[in-house]
Design an enzyme around this catalytic site. Structure first.
Site, PDB file in Angstrom:
ATOM      1  N   TRP A  47       0.847  -0.988  -0.089  1.00  0.00           N
ATOM      2  CA  TRP A  47       0.250  -0.098  -0.020  1.00  0.00           C
ATOM      3  C   TRP A  47       0.915   1.310   0.044  1.00  0.00           C
ATOM      4  CZ3 TRP A  47      -1.328  -4.498   2.043  1.00  0.00           C
ATOM      5  CH2 TRP A  47      -2.565  -5.104   1.883  1.00  0.00           C
ATOM      6  N   CYS A  99      -6.853  -4.820  -1.449  1.00  0.00           N
ATOM      7  CA  CYS A  99      -7.829  -5.790  -1.006  1.00  0.00           C
ATOM      8  C   CYS A  99      -8.526  -6.360  -2.185  1.00  0.00           C
ATOM      9  CB  CYS A  99      -8.705  -4.763  -0.198  1.00  0.00           C
ATOM     10  SG  CYS A  99      -9.701  -3.389  -0.972  1.00  0.00           S
ATOM     11  N   HIS A 147     -13.539  -1.207   1.103  1.00  0.00           N
ATOM     12  CA  HIS A 147     -12.691  -2.630   1.448  1.00  0.00           C
ATOM     13  C   HIS A 147     -13.598  -3.598   0.661  1.00  0.00           C
ATOM     14  CE1 HIS A 147     -10.209  -5.371   3.064  1.00  0.00           C
ATOM     15  NE2 HIS A 147     -10.901  -6.156   3.836  1.00  0.00           N
ATOM     16  N   ASP A 163     -12.057 -13.072   4.343  1.00  0.00           N
ATOM     17  CA  ASP A 163     -11.352 -11.932   4.145  1.00  0.00           C
ATOM     18  C   ASP A 163      -9.851 -12.268   3.785  1.00  0.00           C
ATOM     19  OD1 ASP A 163     -10.233  -9.444   3.659  1.00  0.00           O
ATOM     20  OD2 ASP A 163     -10.983  -8.383   5.257  1.00  0.00           O
ATOM     21  N   ASP A 190     -19.894   1.422  15.507  1.00  0.00           N
ATOM     22  CA  ASP A 190     -20.005   2.993  15.899  1.00  0.00           C
ATOM     23  C   ASP A 190     -18.700   3.877  16.100  1.00  0.00           C
ATOM     24  OD1 ASP A 190     -22.725   2.665  16.173  1.00  0.00           O
ATOM     25  OD2 ASP A 190     -22.828   2.847  18.087  1.00  0.00           O
ATOM     26  N   GLU A 198     -30.144   1.160   9.515  1.00  0.00           N
ATOM     27  CA  GLU A 198     -29.777   2.081  10.324  1.00  0.00           C
ATOM     28  C   GLU A 198     -30.863   2.980  10.855  1.00  0.00           C
ATOM     29  OE1 GLU A 198     -26.731   2.438  11.556  1.00  0.00           O
ATOM     30  OE2 GLU A 198     -25.213   1.185  10.415  1.00  0.00           O
ATOM     31  N   GLU A 244     -31.209  -2.854  15.191  1.00  0.00           N
ATOM     32  CA  GLU A 244     -29.857  -2.392  14.972  1.00  0.00           C
ATOM     33  C   GLU A 244     -29.175  -2.206  15.782  1.00  0.00           C
ATOM     34  OE1 GLU A 244     -26.427   0.032  13.749  1.00  0.00           O
ATOM     35  OE2 GLU A 244     -28.501   0.737  14.595  1.00  0.00           O
ATOM     36  N   TYR A 267     -32.372 -28.352   6.559  1.00  0.00           N
ATOM     37  CA  TYR A 267     -31.910 -28.943   7.771  1.00  0.00           C
ATOM     38  C   TYR A 267     -30.475 -28.762   8.267  1.00  0.00           C
ATOM     39  CZ  TYR A 267     -29.172 -32.670   5.195  1.00  0.00           C
ATOM     40  OH  TYR A 267     -28.315 -33.380   4.130  1.00  0.00           O
TER      41      TYR A 267
END
Length: 772
Positions: A322, A358, A417, A440, A482, A529, A535, A604
């Site tokens: 990066w 990414c 991302h 990821d 948050d 949201e 949420e 199932y």
């Protein structure tokens, strides 16, 4: 007179005893030394053995040159023609492996490059064996052997012995002769849906009254085994055909980047069927140095692949960069597909390819998973958080003067991302958490000491169940944390001064099924949201398992409980499902709750198919009150969504207004299907006809199409199908089956119903058969 050679030493007379000093020793005839000496003492009793009478009793034969046979031990080598009259030798194997042949077409592997045999587990495949003579089922025996990994072991499933059987059964390795043509046999081979994936070496072992023979390994007959999304018992099973075409068979996709207000897209060539890609994917598995015995577990394989796509700790496929300086490699923005990356990694003997970011890590991950048979897709998250301290919040720290404390501000929010979703059941988790899983491969944080992430259940992330493996806290923070601002106090402690509840996890995007349109899947990852309390409940539930459990106000009391009960044996198929929600207030004060409910249809395996009903229920509890709430799911809510096993899961969540206590529970149940009623008619006696009446009542308010009964009973009746046809709503049909018992004693007559609209319908009757 016997004399001893002065120039020889040893234990046996043949080398220490001679008839004269000038006599030449006998040439080696294959006899032992003692026998030669005895034959010289008494030629009548100990005659020279005949070379023609001593044949090998076990040989190893090559497939390409079966006439070159090697005997065991000191036995003389004989030509192949004599052995062929006695031994059963495999001359050649035809795996029917052409790209457009039966095996690869039926296994959906016809698009893979090359003409090797590539199959999927849990599904039969065919082969021809060319033998040295016709196979005699009475005296000959034959079995196949498959080996994978450096140390194949039967107990670990990496050395498979496949016996010949009369009839194939599910969930096991077996072979059956389905056709004979002179010296040739056509075999149908079945594999279990849990088989280890990878490359297997094939040999065939035969046994006849005169000896045994085993074919040599021919690399051209190696078999590549993959996961099978078309097999209902495979953990990666996906029932929707359009989704299989997209997430397994589509070799071109779209990746999304930019910002939430300026979403860009680019086409990515996954190329999972291209030349060399399957070999490169299997090479990466081998390079991981993980035991092949674990390669039958889709969860384990995904964790291995997640680790092997990046390079920091295992010399994986891609090196991240990066810095903006890409000297010595390729700029991440220059890649347009996975093929060059994977082929270069394989060609260079496992040297990491430079460089990736990414979206490149995700593109290569999706390629490898699709190549191995795991449904997958690349997913982009805008305003994606990177939580570095497992707090499940993005923390910003200020000093007493509201100046930024840079060394503490390690959390960050990326413009976007990209990771991958993969589809699988999660038998290692509670029911309801199968389906899409986040994996990821971008090296951000370690998981159990290795740079990898996932598989993390998307359903668990949505509900804040971050205690469920693997790496759910990290993924939850990426999409739903948050942003909390902290100020340092004079005593060195920190006080929360502000929070942003809608800062991360926007416009979560993937390519739509069957088109190049962008599909917004944010609602799969999080509740809307600000529009619902669900949420907030998910966020606060998750935070309690992080490193800052006090980031949100703790409840001042936890005195309300919730549970779900069911009467009797539960609701019946075709009717309304009725459950009872029991709420208890253990306090001496009234309590008010806003209760959210949703019910989903499940396979199932625990994979959720669809949510069929959502409700909000206001509840008021008096002091010390126990209240029963009747909850009903009407037939029309679920009639079009049912799958085999008819399993459903009710999820309840809520918050107590007075105390801020969070309530949450889940309850799984199924809709009971009707029984087939079997009534024996007449006396049951060996060799005499008798009958049984099989009756069935359609419980659904619709007509069942193409109903078929299957009837069987050991010692009573071999498997037989009875075509019933259409059965009208709530109507009853009666079929009479006539059969002749062949064995005395207590017997069971079994019947089952086959119909697309209704499954798991069966019945049994006990019948005591008398001797004739």
């Amino acid at each position: 007179m016997q004399i001893r050679h002065t120039s020889t030493i040893g234990r046996f007379p043949s080398v220490t005893l001679g008839w004269g000093k000038d006599e030449e020793p006998e040439k080696n005839t294959g006899e032992g030394g003692c026998r030669q000496w005895l034959r010289k003492i008494c030629p009548c009793c100990c005659q020279r053995p005949s070379k023609d009478n001593d044949i090998a009793d076990k040989v190893v034969t090559g497939i390409d040159d079966a006439d070159k046979l090697v005997g065991n031990g000191d036995k003389p080598v004989t030509n192949g023609s004599n052995l062929e009259e006695l031994l059963l030798i495999v001359r050649s194997i035809d795996l029917m492996k052409k790209k457009k042949g039966q095996n690869r077409m039926e296994h959906h592997t016809d698009r893979y490059y090359g003409d090797g045999l590539i199959i999927r587990r849990g599904q039969i495949f065919m082969m021809w064996l060319d033998l040295s003579r016709p196979y005699n089922s009475n005296t000959d025996r034959l079995h196949l052997e498959l080996r994978t990994g450096p140390l194949p072991t039967v107990a670990k499933g990496t050395h498979v012995i496949i016996p010949l059987v009369e009839e194939l059964e599910d969930d096991r390795w077996e072979a059956k002769i389905v056709q004979r043509d002179g010296n040739r046999l056509k075999l149908s081979i079945n594999s279990p849906p849990t088989a280890v994936i990878g490359r297997y070496q094939l040999t065939v072992a035969t046994q006849s009254p005169k000896g045994e023979a085993t074919s040599t390994h021919d690399p051209g007959n190696d078999i590549c085994m993959l996961f099978n999304p078309w097999c209902e018992d495979d953990t990666v099973y996906m029932d929707n055909g359009d989704e299989k075409n997209e997430y397994i068979l589509n070799d071109v996709g779209r990746l999304y980047y930019g910002t939430e207000n300026q979403i860009g897209s680019r086409t990515w060539n996954y190329g999972q069927f291209d030349k060399g890609i399957l070999d490169a994917c299997l090479y990466a598995l081998e390079k991981s140095a993980t035991p092949p015995s674990g390669w039958g577990d889709s969860v384990n394989v995904v964790r291995i692949i997640s680790a092997m796509i990046n390079s920091p700790d295992d010399c994986g496929i891609l090196e991240g960069n990066w810095s903006g300086n890409y000297v010595g490699g390729t700029s991440p923005t220059s890649w347009s597909g996975s093929v060059d990356i994977l082929n270069k990694y394989h060609k260079d003997g496992g040297a990491p390819v430079r460089y990736g970011q990414c979206w490149v890590f995700s593109g290569v991950t999706t390629t490898v998973l699709r190549c191995l048979g795991i449904p997958s897709r690349s997913v982009s998250n805008f305003n994606s958080a990177h939580d570095t301290d497992v707090s499940l919040t993005v923390d910003v720290y200020f000093d007493e003067k509201l100046e930024s404390i840079d060394h503490l501000n390690s959390d960050s929010i990326w413009n976007f991302h990209v990771w991958s979703d993969c589809w699988m059941a999660r038998p290692d988790l509670p029911p309801g958490y199968g389906g899409w899983q986040v994996v990821d491969s971008t090296p951000q944080e370690t998981s159990q000491g290795t740079y990898r992430c996932g598989p993390a259940s998307v359903n668990a992330i949505r509900n804040g169940q971050v205690f469920l493996k693997h790496d759910s806290p990290f993924v939850f923070a990426e999409v739903n944390s948050d942003k909390i601002y902290w100020q340092r106090n004079l005593d060195g402690t920190f006080t929360q001064i502000h929070s942003e509840k809608n800062a991360v996890g926007h416009c979560i995007s993937t390519k739509a099924v069957g088109s190049d349109e962008r599909n917004d899947i944010t609602d799969l990852y999080k509740h809307p949201e600000g529009s619902t309390e669900e949420e907030r409940i998910a966020v606060e539930t998750a935070s309690r398992y992080g490193s800052k459990p006090d980031a949100y106000a703790s409840p001042i009391a936890q005195d309300v409980s919730i549970e779900v009960t069911m009467d009797g044996e539960g609701p019946r198929m075709g009717g309304d499902a009725e459950l009872t929600i029991v709420m208890r207030n253990a306090s001496s004060l009234p309590r008010t709750i806003n209760l959210h409910s949703q019910v989903a249809v499940m396979y199932y395996t625990g994979v959720v198919k669809a949510t069929v009903k959502k409700d909000q229920i206001p509840v008021e509890l008096l002091p010390n009150e126990v209240k029963n709430l009747e909850w009903t799911l009407q037939y029309q809510n679920y009639q079009d969504q049912l799958v085999d096993q008819a399993a459903l899961m009710l999820t309840l969540s809520g918050r107590v207004s007075e105390t801020q206590q969070v309530l949450a529970t889940q309850f799984s149940f199924r809709l009971r299907t009707p029984d087939l009623i079997i009534k024996p008619v007449g006396e049951a006696v060996v060799g005499k006809k008798m009958a049984a009446e099989i009756s069935f009542t359609n419980p659904l308010p619709c007509t069942l199409k193409g109903v078929v009964f299957r009837v069987e009973g050991l010692g009573l009746q071999s498997v037989r199908q009875i075509t019933v046809g259409d059965v009208a709503s709530h109507s009853t049909v009666v079929q009479t089956e006539v059969f002749v018992p062949t064995l005395p004693g207590p017997r069971k007559l079994l019947a089952s119903l086959d119909c697309k609209q209704l499954t798991q319908v069966h019945g049994v009757a006990d019948i005591n058969v008398k001797e004739e």
